[in-house]
Design a protein around this motif. Structure first.
Motif, PDB file in Angstrom:
ATOM      1  N   GLU A   1       0.536   4.015  -2.862  1.00 56.40           N
ATOM      2  CA  GLU A   1      -0.021   5.310  -2.492  1.00 56.40           C
ATOM      3  C   GLU A   1       1.004   6.436  -2.553  1.00 56.40           C
ATOM      4  O   GLU A   1       0.631   7.605  -2.527  1.00 56.40           O
ATOM      5  CB  GLU A   1      -0.679   5.209  -1.110  1.00 56.40           C
ATOM      6  CG  GLU A   1      -1.914   4.312  -1.137  1.00 56.40           C
ATOM      7  CD  GLU A   1      -2.580   4.157   0.221  1.00 56.40           C
ATOM      8  OE1 GLU A   1      -2.279   4.960   1.124  1.00 56.40           O
ATOM      9  OE2 GLU A   1      -3.399   3.230   0.371  1.00 56.40           O
TER      10      GLU A   1
ATOM     11  N   ARG B   1     -10.556   2.137  -3.580  1.00 57.69           N
ATOM     12  CA  ARG B   1     -10.094   1.692  -4.893  1.00 57.69           C
ATOM     13  C   ARG B   1     -10.842   0.446  -5.379  1.00 57.69           C
ATOM     14  O   ARG B   1     -11.284  -0.378  -4.588  1.00 57.69           O
ATOM     15  CB  ARG B   1      -8.598   1.370  -4.857  1.00 57.69           C
ATOM     16  CG  ARG B   1      -7.690   2.576  -4.938  1.00 57.69           C
ATOM     17  CD  ARG B   1      -6.237   2.110  -5.000  1.00 57.69           C
ATOM     18  NE  ARG B   1      -5.324   3.232  -5.137  1.00 57.69           N
ATOM     19  CZ  ARG B   1      -4.920   3.973  -4.122  1.00 57.69           C
ATOM     20  NH1 ARG B   1      -5.371   3.719  -2.917  1.00 57.69           N
ATOM     21  NH2 ARG B   1      -4.092   4.983  -4.318  1.00 57.69           N
TER      22      ARG B   1
ATOM     23  N   HIS C   1      -6.153   4.866   4.946  1.00 58.16           N
ATOM     24  CA  HIS C   1      -7.034   3.709   4.860  1.00 58.16           C
ATOM     25  C   HIS C   1      -6.575   2.669   5.877  1.00 58.16           C
ATOM     26  O   HIS C   1      -5.425   2.669   6.306  1.00 58.16           O
ATOM     27  CB  HIS C   1      -6.994   3.104   3.450  1.00 58.16           C
ATOM     28  CG  HIS C   1      -7.290   4.085   2.369  1.00 58.16           C
ATOM     29  ND1 HIS C   1      -6.540   4.200   1.218  1.00 58.16           N
ATOM     30  CD2 HIS C   1      -8.240   5.046   2.277  1.00 58.16           C
ATOM     31  CE1 HIS C   1      -7.017   5.166   0.456  1.00 58.16           C
ATOM     32  NE2 HIS C   1      -8.044   5.699   1.082  1.00 58.16           N
TER      33      HIS C   1
ATOM     34  N   GLU D   1      -2.649   7.087   2.793  1.00 62.66           N
ATOM     35  CA  GLU D   1      -3.881   7.826   2.512  1.00 62.66           C
ATOM     36  C   GLU D   1      -4.941   7.602   3.591  1.00 62.66           C
ATOM     37  O   GLU D   1      -6.118   7.871   3.379  1.00 62.66           O
ATOM     38  CB  GLU D   1      -4.408   7.423   1.137  1.00 62.66           C
ATOM     39  CG  GLU D   1      -3.489   7.847   0.005  1.00 62.66           C
ATOM     40  CD  GLU D   1      -3.991   7.438  -1.369  1.00 62.66           C
ATOM     41  OE1 GLU D   1      -5.057   6.773  -1.447  1.00 62.66           O
ATOM     42  OE2 GLU D   1      -3.329   7.769  -2.365  1.00 62.66           O
TER      43      GLU D   1
ATOM     44  N   ALA E   1       0.828  -1.210   0.000  1.00 62.45           N
ATOM     45  CA  ALA E   1       0.000   0.000   0.000  1.00 62.45           C
ATOM     46  C   ALA E   1       0.858   1.255   0.000  1.00 62.45           C
ATOM     47  O   ALA E   1       0.554   2.235  -0.680  1.00 62.45           O
ATOM     48  CB  ALA E   1      -0.933  -0.004   1.211  1.00 62.45           C
TER      49      ALA E   1
ATOM     50  N   ARG F   1     -12.082   1.772   4.769  1.00 60.65           N
ATOM     51  CA  ARG F   1     -11.452   0.975   3.718  1.00 60.65           C
ATOM     52  C   ARG F   1     -10.996   1.862   2.564  1.00 60.65           C
ATOM     53  O   ARG F   1     -11.456   2.995   2.393  1.00 60.65           O
ATOM     54  CB  ARG F   1     -12.422  -0.085   3.192  1.00 60.65           C
ATOM     55  CG  ARG F   1     -13.612   0.482   2.432  1.00 60.65           C
ATOM     56  CD  ARG F   1     -14.455  -0.655   1.861  1.00 60.65           C
ATOM     57  NE  ARG F   1     -15.628  -0.153   1.172  1.00 60.65           N
ATOM     58  CZ  ARG F   1     -15.624   0.287  -0.077  1.00 60.65           C
ATOM     59  NH1 ARG F   1     -14.497   0.283  -0.770  1.00 60.65           N
ATOM     60  NH2 ARG F   1     -16.728   0.727  -0.647  1.00 60.65           N
ATOM     61  N   ASP F   2     -10.096   1.314   1.789  1.00 58.65           N
ATOM     62  CA  ASP F   2      -9.622   1.983   0.578  1.00 58.65           C
ATOM     63  C   ASP F   2     -10.722   1.892  -0.479  1.00 58.65           C
ATOM     64  O   ASP F   2     -11.185   0.791  -0.801  1.00 58.65           O
ATOM     65  CB  ASP F   2      -8.355   1.267   0.092  1.00 58.65           C
ATOM     66  CG  ASP F   2      -7.673   1.974  -1.063  1.00 58.65           C
ATOM     67  OD1 ASP F   2      -8.332   2.804  -1.713  1.00 58.65           O
ATOM     68  OD2 ASP F   2      -6.496   1.674  -1.314  1.00 58.65           O
TER      69      ASP F   2
ATOM     70  N   THR G   1      -2.646   3.330   6.181  1.00 55.81           N
ATOM     71  CA  THR G   1      -1.799   3.552   5.011  1.00 55.81           C
ATOM     72  C   THR G   1      -1.538   5.040   4.832  1.00 55.81           C
ATOM     73  O   THR G   1      -2.128   5.870   5.530  1.00 55.81           O
ATOM     74  CB  THR G   1      -2.483   2.983   3.755  1.00 55.81           C
ATOM     75  OG1 THR G   1      -3.612   3.816   3.434  1.00 55.81           O
ATOM     76  CG2 THR G   1      -2.971   1.554   3.983  1.00 55.81           C
TER      77      THR G   1
END
Length: 504
Positions: free
Chosen positions: A349, A430, A391, A389, A345, A427-428, A387
């Protein structure tokens, strides 16, 4: 929030000793039982053997009360102490332990009750502490063999490791170990075989070996066995490949050594770099962050979040970047967990690499090892990893940019499937950008191993409990190689790379 610079960590946080980013924290001070805890102290005595002494009872009483206090102060979620104690009392009726000393009974009750909170919290005896320390050092005292259990529940030697007591004693693949120091191993779990073969350096252990129809004894002296966690290869002459199978105290040095060798042997700018984190279960958080930092010159790598989403610590990149500007693919699968997920991650990221493979396991919680003054200690979940970002991997896993589906895909539980797993948080958002079957991008590749990997297949698990299977065609790796050339995935490269650089 404290920002930690790797390599110059404050002494307070320097002792990192366990699986999945666990840290060591000492506990001390007087503890007094509440009314609920006193009921447990009275109840467990009915399950203790007749030979217990007053000193043993006093030590076990202190162990339980101190453990509950530590749990209440440090667990990632608020713990209802009366409910926890009630669970411990109830567990006494179904304890599975052969140790009926006061410490044995209290430790087993604590362990059961901690497992009811989440699958990674546990009580640890002094012996478990020692073995945990070994597992993070990248070496252990043993004989040097890779083992599995066959269909007849026999311990089978998969291979001896080069230049170890087992290899020098002439042990061979497919030898069966029927007895260890006279203990019959038929039907015994691999963990028991590991326990019996490990010990102090220089001490002898006798293995009874069945080779075809012949049975004979082999006595070997235990030695320090180094277990590599990194291998590397050059693919098709100009692609750099490095595999990290776990994160322990020696992984960073091994990674730097192999990255240097790849740089020297390719003799120019590689066409691409593949970082393989498949089946990597994690390990030391510092190690995972340090290795991610080898590919980043700046930026956040990972942070930790505690009770009530309180930010705890962060790890920032501060090193020179290997293969700067070289396109990177990070390989993940459903067995990639904890530090492997965080590293992948962080690279994505920070705009450094595209992720190819499967959604990862989703183990994003942090455990701390907390020794107790009465003996043993607790492994307690104290936080979540976040992470760059912000997440949270826990329960969610890391979604690949390009998903590779295997035809022989088998059922495989992830973190959220474990009993009492902690719930996911943020959560991410993506989504997979492209998905394809592995067989659709098969290609012949030329793999040249370098370093120790050139002569030894360096198993990831040694005298451990992982069943080793025969090598098969690695279609996921072949897909990744095609990403950097003219394979099926190459059509996505021009679409994915701009998104990666833009941080999308």
């Amino acid at each position: 929030m404290v920002v930690l610079r790797k390599g110059i960590l404050p002494i307070l946080f320097a002792v990192v000793i366990s699986f999945a980013g666990t840290r060591l924290v000492a506990c001390a001070g007087p503890v007094w039982p509440s009314d609920d805890e006193q009921r447990f102290l009275e109840a467990y005595r009915d399950h203790v053997g007749d030979t217990a002494t007053r000193d043993q009872y006093d030590r076990a009483d202190k162990l339980f009360v101190e453990a509950v206090q530590v749990l209440s102060d440090t667990y990632v979620e608020n713990v209802d102490r009366p409910t926890f104690v009630k669970t411990a009392i109830t567990s006494l009726e179904t304890l599975e332990t052969e140790d009926h000393t006061p410490i044995g009974v209290v430790g087993a009750a604590l362990d059961d009750s901690l497992h009811d909170l989440d699958p990674h919290s546990a009580y640890m005896s002094d012996e478990m502490f020692r073995r945990l320390q070994e597992s993070t050092e990248g070496s252990f005292a043993g004989v040097g063999i890779v083992i599995s259990q066959d269909e007849d529940k026999q311990i089978r030697i998969v291979s001896p490791i080069d230049d170890t007591p087992a290899a020098r004693a002439g042990l061979q693949p497919n030898d069966r170990i029927t007895h260890i120091d006279g203990h019959d191993m038929k039907g015994e779990p691999i963990s028991e075989a590991v326990r019996l073969m490990r010990g102090r350096i220089g001490d002898a252990v006798t293995l009874t070996v069945l080779r075809k129809e012949d049975s004979f004894d082999v006595t070997v002296k235990r030695a320090r066995i180094e277990v590599p966690s990194v291998t590397a290869s050059i693919i098709d002459n100009d692609l750099a490949y490095i595999r990290v199978s776990r994160f322990d105290a020696s992984t960073l040095d091994q990674t730097r050594e192999y990255l240097g060798m790849l740089n020297d042997k390719i003799g120019g700018t590689p066409r691409g770099l593949i970082v393989d984190l498949r089946r990597n279960p994690g390990g030391l958080l510092d190690s995972a962050a340090d290795i991610a930092d080898q590919f980043l010159s700046d930026g956040l790598i990972v942070a930790t979040e505690g009770r009530g989403e309180r930010k705890m610590r962060s790890y920032e990149a501060d090193r020179s970047e290997y293969f700067k500007g070289v396109p990177m693919a990070v390989l993940l699968d459903r067995g990639s967990a904890s530090g492997a997920e965080l590293m992948a991650a962080a690279l994505r990221e920070n705009g450094r690499g595209v992720i190819i493979g499967e959604r990862s396991f989703g183990k994003g919680s942090m455990q701390r090892i907390m020794p107790l003054t009465a003996g043993g200690g607790l492994k307690i979940t104290t936080g979540y990893y976040t992470t760059p970002e912000n997440h949270i991997v826990q329960g969610n896993g890391v979604v690949p940019d390009i998903e590779i589906k295997l035809e022989d895909e088998e059922d495989f539980g992830r973190e959220v499937d474990l009993e009492h797993a902690l719930p996911p948080r943020r959560r991410d958002p993506r989504r997979v950008l492209a998905s394809m079957k592995a067989a659709s991008c098969e290609r012949d590749i030329n793999v040249t191993r370098i370093g120790k990997a050139a002569t030894n297949d360096a198993p990831a698990e040694t005298e451990g409990d992982e069943v080793v299977t025969e090598l098969q065609r690695d279609t996921v790796l072949e897909c990744a190689v095609g990403y950097f050339g003219d394979g099926q995935l190459a059509v996505y490269r021009d679409q994915v790379e701009p998104l990666l650089r833009a941080g999308l």
